[in-house]
Design a protein around this motif. Structure first.
Motif, PDB file in Angstrom:
ATOM      1  N   PHE A 193       0.802  -1.218   0.000  1.00  0.00           N
ATOM      2  CA  PHE A 193       0.000   0.000   0.000  1.00  0.00           C
ATOM      3  C   PHE A 193       0.843   1.280   0.000  1.00  0.00           C
ATOM      4  O   PHE A 193       0.407   2.294  -0.530  1.00  0.00           O
ATOM      5  N   VAL A 194       2.039   1.229   0.580  1.00  0.00           N
ATOM      6  CA  VAL A 194       2.841   2.455   0.674  1.00  0.00           C
ATOM      7  C   VAL A 194       3.204   2.996  -0.705  1.00  0.00           C
ATOM      8  O   VAL A 194       2.918   4.168  -1.016  1.00  0.00           O
ATOM      9  N   PRO A 195       3.846   2.200  -1.592  1.00  0.00           N
ATOM     10  CA  PRO A 195       4.137   2.745  -2.925  1.00  0.00           C
ATOM     11  C   PRO A 195       2.876   3.060  -3.729  1.00  0.00           C
ATOM     12  O   PRO A 195       2.874   3.993  -4.540  1.00  0.00           O
ATOM     13  N   LEU A 196       1.790   2.306  -3.474  1.00  0.00           N
ATOM     14  CA  LEU A 196       0.549   2.589  -4.191  1.00  0.00           C
ATOM     15  C   LEU A 196      -0.008   3.954  -3.799  1.00  0.00           C
ATOM     16  O   LEU A 196      -0.460   4.735  -4.662  1.00  0.00           O
ATOM     17  N   LEU A 197       0.039   4.266  -2.504  1.00  0.00           N
ATOM     18  CA  LEU A 197      -0.414   5.578  -2.049  1.00  0.00           C
ATOM     19  C   LEU A 197       0.530   6.678  -2.523  1.00  0.00           C
ATOM     20  O   LEU A 197       0.089   7.764  -2.901  1.00  0.00           O
ATOM     21  N   LEU A 198       1.832   6.393  -2.522  1.00  0.00           N
ATOM     22  CA  LEU A 198       2.800   7.386  -2.997  1.00  0.00           C
ATOM     23  C   LEU A 198       2.596   7.673  -4.482  1.00  0.00           C
ATOM     24  O   LEU A 198       2.850   8.794  -4.936  1.00  0.00           O
ATOM     25  N   ALA A 199       2.123   6.672  -5.232  1.00  0.00           N
ATOM     26  CA  ALA A 199       1.897   6.874  -6.665  1.00  0.00           C
ATOM     27  C   ALA A 199       0.833   7.926  -6.930  1.00  0.00           C
ATOM     28  O   ALA A 199       0.810   8.543  -8.000  1.00  0.00           O
ATOM     29  N   LEU A 200      -0.029   8.150  -5.944  1.00  0.00           N
ATOM     30  CA  LEU A 200      -1.083   9.153  -6.123  1.00  0.00           C
ATOM     31  C   LEU A 200      -0.511  10.568  -6.218  1.00  0.00           C
ATOM     32  O   LEU A 200      -1.137  11.448  -6.811  1.00  0.00           O
ATOM     33  N   VAL A 201       0.678  10.770  -5.639  1.00  0.00           N
ATOM     34  CA  VAL A 201       1.273  12.120  -5.646  1.00  0.00           C
ATOM     35  C   VAL A 201       1.689  12.532  -7.056  1.00  0.00           C
ATOM     36  O   VAL A 201       1.221  13.561  -7.571  1.00  0.00           O
ATOM     37  N   PRO A 202       2.575  11.768  -7.742  1.00  0.00           N
ATOM     38  CA  PRO A 202       2.913  12.163  -9.119  1.00  0.00           C
ATOM     39  C   PRO A 202       1.718  12.078 -10.069  1.00  0.00           C
ATOM     40  O   PRO A 202       1.624  12.866 -11.013  1.00  0.00           O
ATOM     41  N   LEU A 203       0.798  11.148  -9.798  1.00  0.00           N
ATOM     42  CA  LEU A 203      -0.403  11.053 -10.633  1.00  0.00           C
ATOM     43  C   LEU A 203      -1.236  12.325 -10.508  1.00  0.00           C
ATOM     44  O   LEU A 203      -1.712  12.869 -11.519  1.00  0.00           O
ATOM     45  N   ALA A 204      -1.390  12.816  -9.279  1.00  0.00           N
ATOM     46  CA  ALA A 204      -2.165  14.050  -9.063  1.00  0.00           C
ATOM     47  C   ALA A 204      -1.460  15.257  -9.686  1.00  0.00           C
ATOM     48  O   ALA A 204      -2.108  16.118 -10.291  1.00  0.00           O
ATOM     49  N   LEU A 205      -0.126  15.313  -9.580  1.00  0.00           N
ATOM     50  CA  LEU A 205       0.617  16.413 -10.194  1.00  0.00           C
ATOM     51  C   LEU A 205       0.504  16.370 -11.709  1.00  0.00           C
ATOM     52  O   LEU A 205       0.337  17.408 -12.359  1.00  0.00           O
ATOM     53  N   PHE A 206       0.592  15.181 -12.269  1.00  0.00           N
ATOM     54  CA  PHE A 206       0.419  15.011 -13.714  1.00  0.00           C
ATOM     55  C   PHE A 206      -0.965  15.496 -14.134  1.00  0.00           C
ATOM     56  O   PHE A 206      -1.119  16.243 -15.105  1.00  0.00           O
ATOM     57  N   GLY A 207      -1.987  15.072 -13.377  1.00  0.00           N
ATOM     58  CA  GLY A 207      -3.352  15.474 -13.689  1.00  0.00           C
ATOM     59  C   GLY A 207      -3.539  16.979 -13.576  1.00  0.00           C
ATOM     60  O   GLY A 207      -4.221  17.593 -14.400  1.00  0.00           O
ATOM     61  N   PHE A 208      -2.923  17.593 -12.550  1.00  0.00           N
ATOM     62  CA  PHE A 208      -3.029  19.042 -12.373  1.00  0.00           C
ATOM     63  C   PHE A 208      -2.414  19.778 -13.560  1.00  0.00           C
ATOM     64  O   PHE A 208      -3.004  20.729 -14.093  1.00  0.00           O
ATOM     65  N   LEU A 209      -1.243  19.325 -13.991  1.00  0.00           N
ATOM     66  CA  LEU A 209      -0.554  20.002 -15.091  1.00  0.00           C
ATOM     67  C   LEU A 209      -1.317  19.861 -16.406  1.00  0.00           C
ATOM     68  O   LEU A 209      -1.453  20.829 -17.158  1.00  0.00           O
ATOM     69  N   VAL A 210      -1.816  18.657 -16.698  1.00  0.00           N
ATOM     70  CA  VAL A 210      -2.521  18.491 -17.976  1.00  0.00           C
ATOM     71  C   VAL A 210      -3.860  19.217 -17.956  1.00  0.00           C
ATOM     72  O   VAL A 210      -4.325  19.688 -19.004  1.00  0.00           O
ATOM     73  N   GLN A 211      -4.470  19.323 -16.777  1.00  0.00           N
ATOM     74  CA  GLN A 211      -5.703  20.104 -16.698  1.00  0.00           C
ATOM     75  C   GLN A 211      -5.436  21.587 -16.944  1.00  0.00           C
ATOM     76  O   GLN A 211      -6.320  22.315 -17.416  1.00  0.00           O
ATOM     77  N   LYS A 212      -4.210  22.014 -16.666  1.00  0.00           N
ATOM     78  CA  LYS A 212      -3.794  23.376 -16.979  1.00  0.00           C
ATOM     79  C   LYS A 212      -3.249  23.490 -18.408  1.00  0.00           C
ATOM     80  O   LYS A 212      -2.730  24.535 -18.793  1.00  0.00           O
ATOM     81  N   ARG A 213      -3.378  22.380 -19.156  1.00  0.00           N
ATOM     82  CA  ARG A 213      -2.961  22.321 -20.567  1.00  0.00           C
ATOM     83  C   ARG A 213      -1.450  22.484 -20.732  1.00  0.00           C
ATOM     84  O   ARG A 213      -0.961  23.004 -21.734  1.00  0.00           O
ATOM     85  N   VAL A 214      -0.684  22.005 -19.767  1.00  0.00           N
ATOM     86  CA  VAL A 214       0.772  22.005 -19.864  1.00  0.00           C
ATOM     87  C   VAL A 214       1.202  20.836 -20.747  1.00  0.00           C
ATOM     88  O   VAL A 214       0.777  19.704 -20.525  1.00  0.00           O
ATOM     89  N   ARG A 215       2.056  21.092 -21.743  1.00  0.00           N
ATOM     90  CA  ARG A 215       2.492  20.051 -22.673  1.00  0.00           C
ATOM     91  C   ARG A 215       3.988  19.755 -22.575  1.00  0.00           C
ATOM     92  O   ARG A 215       4.486  18.925 -23.320  1.00  0.00           O
ATOM     93  N   HIS A 216       4.714  20.403 -21.694  1.00  0.00           N
ATOM     94  CA  HIS A 216       6.162  20.248 -21.628  1.00  0.00           C
ATOM     95  C   HIS A 216       6.529  18.820 -21.220  1.00  0.00           C
ATOM     96  O   HIS A 216       6.240  18.394 -20.090  1.00  0.00           O
ATOM     97  N   TRP A 217       7.202  18.120 -22.117  1.00  0.00           N
ATOM     98  CA  TRP A 217       7.531  16.718 -21.852  1.00  0.00           C
ATOM     99  C   TRP A 217       8.464  16.575 -20.656  1.00  0.00           C
ATOM    100  O   TRP A 217       8.397  15.585 -19.919  1.00  0.00           O
ATOM    101  N   TRP A 218       9.349  17.568 -20.447  1.00  0.00           N
ATOM    102  CA  TRP A 218      10.321  17.467 -19.357  1.00  0.00           C
ATOM    103  C   TRP A 218       9.655  17.617 -17.986  1.00  0.00           C
ATOM    104  O   TRP A 218      10.271  17.314 -16.957  1.00  0.00           O
TER     105      TRP A 218
END
Length: 454
Positions: A193-218
């Motif tokens: 469960f620990v890495p699974l819960l930690l995965a939510l952090v980069p997933l949420a950041l990814f979702g936040f950026l794409v919702q802001k229409r950020v396309r920068h691959w880096w």
């Protein structure tokens, strides 16, 4: 009296144009898939088979991160993540902006996908009732490989009507989503469960950026890779991360960017970028590393096919898919009082259902998860999948090919433009539609240009 609903009726011109372009890419990918699988199968049955196995089992990657995986595992866990990312984008787009945002239109392919997965699973389970250790492979014959199916259509030169092709594509996309759900729920041996819960952090950041229409691959790529690594560490199959990432990507443009009328959204942008990688690299390479099974001549083939695992897979892919999809379609027709489109007959539905029995990519993946890559049962899985796929392709060709002259007439009618406005006449019933497509313009761009001129 109201006009009865039509099953497999034509969609809008915008959707038909987009689907046609998408299917052309999938067909090319399917041909590459067949080439990759054929090379592996031939190589594994030559005196140089140990070289193939050595290449497949070569371990690369950092052991500190538990990513010291064989090339075969990298293909299944890593490259297929690209495949499922694209499938997730396409599924979300279909239900948000495609014709399937209408629940009445979505009901048929969803019901057919469920029927086309449930019946093969039941048939496999019935054949393996006396072999409890084999029941773990019940999900293997549930998958449909759209790229392989379209490649078969190209080989036999059958011109399916646009409605049937759209149905086949949508069914396969829903099928992929259900398959990844099955993998996550039933083929997760241990869960951390620990890495699974930690995965939510980069997933949420990814979702936040794409919702802001950020396309920068880096920015996006490191977050996507980190999400993949953490999900992999959790014990859940890493391809699940790809689908979750895809579901965060917006389909429509924001109001600040001009809204839906201003052009394609970020999901379509990502799809155009990653589909060629998925169809041209990821899936063919996976096929190369997964299809190499040493059959051992006719005696070895007979021995493999006497295993109830292989028999269940063959019966599930051929009989189960045909009964499940045709039966679900008939039930939708029966309970909604919908009728087949006037240009189609029930043999067309049966032929399409047989074509959906071409299971390869996801079937092989589930086989590896169920029995372990390289195990004797996994070898039997490969023989069963290859045999069932070949048999389904032959039977589908036998049903669909005699109807090809009729399909050609439908195709000619769909392309006819007697008034010269650039829109085929069969789509005029949908009201004002797109202008004549200019080269390299996407359907959404054309739609936006039409709206701006109105």
């Amino acid at each position: 009296m109201s006009t009865p609903a039509r099953l497999f009726a034509r969609g809008t011109y915008a959707e038909a144009t987009r689907i046609a372009a998408l299917l052309r890419k999938e067909t090319v990918g399917g041909v590459l898939l067949i080439i990759g699988a054929a090379i592996a199968l031939v190589w594994a049955n030559t005196p140089w088979a140990p070289a193939y196995e050595g290449l497949r089992d070569t371990v690369v990657g950092p052991s500190a991160l538990h990513l010291d995986l064989s090339l075969g595992t990298w293909a299944a866990d890593g490259l297929l993540a690209i495949f499922f990312f694209v499938a997730g984008l396409e599924l979300k787009r279909e239900f948000v902006a495609g014709d399937l945002r209408d629940p009445r239109k979505a009901a048929l392919p969803v019901a057919a996908a469920v029927g086309g997965m449930a019946v093969p699973a039941v048939i496999y389970a019935l054949i393996n009732l006396r072999s409890p250790d084999a029941l773990v492979g019940w999900a293997i014959p549930t998958a449909t490989d759209i790229a392989f199916a379209l490649a078969v259509l190209a080989v036999i030169s059958t011109h399916l009507p646009a409605a049937l092709r759209t149905f086949l594509l949508t069914l396969a996309i829903v099928d992929d989503l259900l398959a990844i759900t099955i993998i996550a729920v039933f083929y997760t041996a241990s869960l951390s469960f620990v890495p699974l819960l930690l995965a939510l952090v980069p997933l949420a950041l990814f979702g936040f950026l794409v919702q802001k229409r950020v396309r920068h691959w880096w920015l996006l790529l490191p977050l996507a890779v980190l999400t993949w690594v953490l999900v992999h560490e959790s014990g859940v199959h890493a391809t699940v991360a790809a689908v979750l990432l895809a579901f965060t990507v917006p389909v429509l443009r924001s109001e600040a960017a001009g809204g839906p009328e201003a052009g394609p959204g970020l999901a379509e942008h990502f799809e155009h970028r990653f589909r060629p990688i998925s169809a041209g690299v990821a899936v063919p390479v996976f096929a190369f590393f997964s299809a190499g099974v040493t059959i051992g001549g006719l005696s070895g083939l007979r021995e493999s096919l006497t295993d109830t695992v292989a028999l269940g897979i063959v019966a599930g892919l051929v009989l189960g898919k045909a009964v499940g999809i045709s039966g679900a379609t008939w039930l939708v027709s029966r309970f909604t009082r919908a009728e087949l489109d006037e240009d189609l007959r029930w043999p067309d539905v049966v032929g399409l259902s047989l074509l959906a029995g071409i299971g390869f990519t996801v079937s092989l993946l589930i086989g590896e998860l169920a029995f372990g890559a390289g195990s004797e049962r996994d070898e039997h899985v490969k023989v069963g999948v290859l045999t069932g796929t070949l048999l389904a392709a032959v039977l589908a060709a036998a049903v669909l090919k005699p109807r090809d002259r009729h399909y050609r007439r439908i195709a000619e009618a769909e392309a006819r433009d007697d008034d010269g406005d650039g829109i085929p006449d069969v789509y005029q019933a949908h009201g004002p539609d797109l202008p004549h497509p200019a080269p390299r313009e996407t359907v959404d761009e054309l739609s936006a240009r039409r709206r701006r001129t109105e």
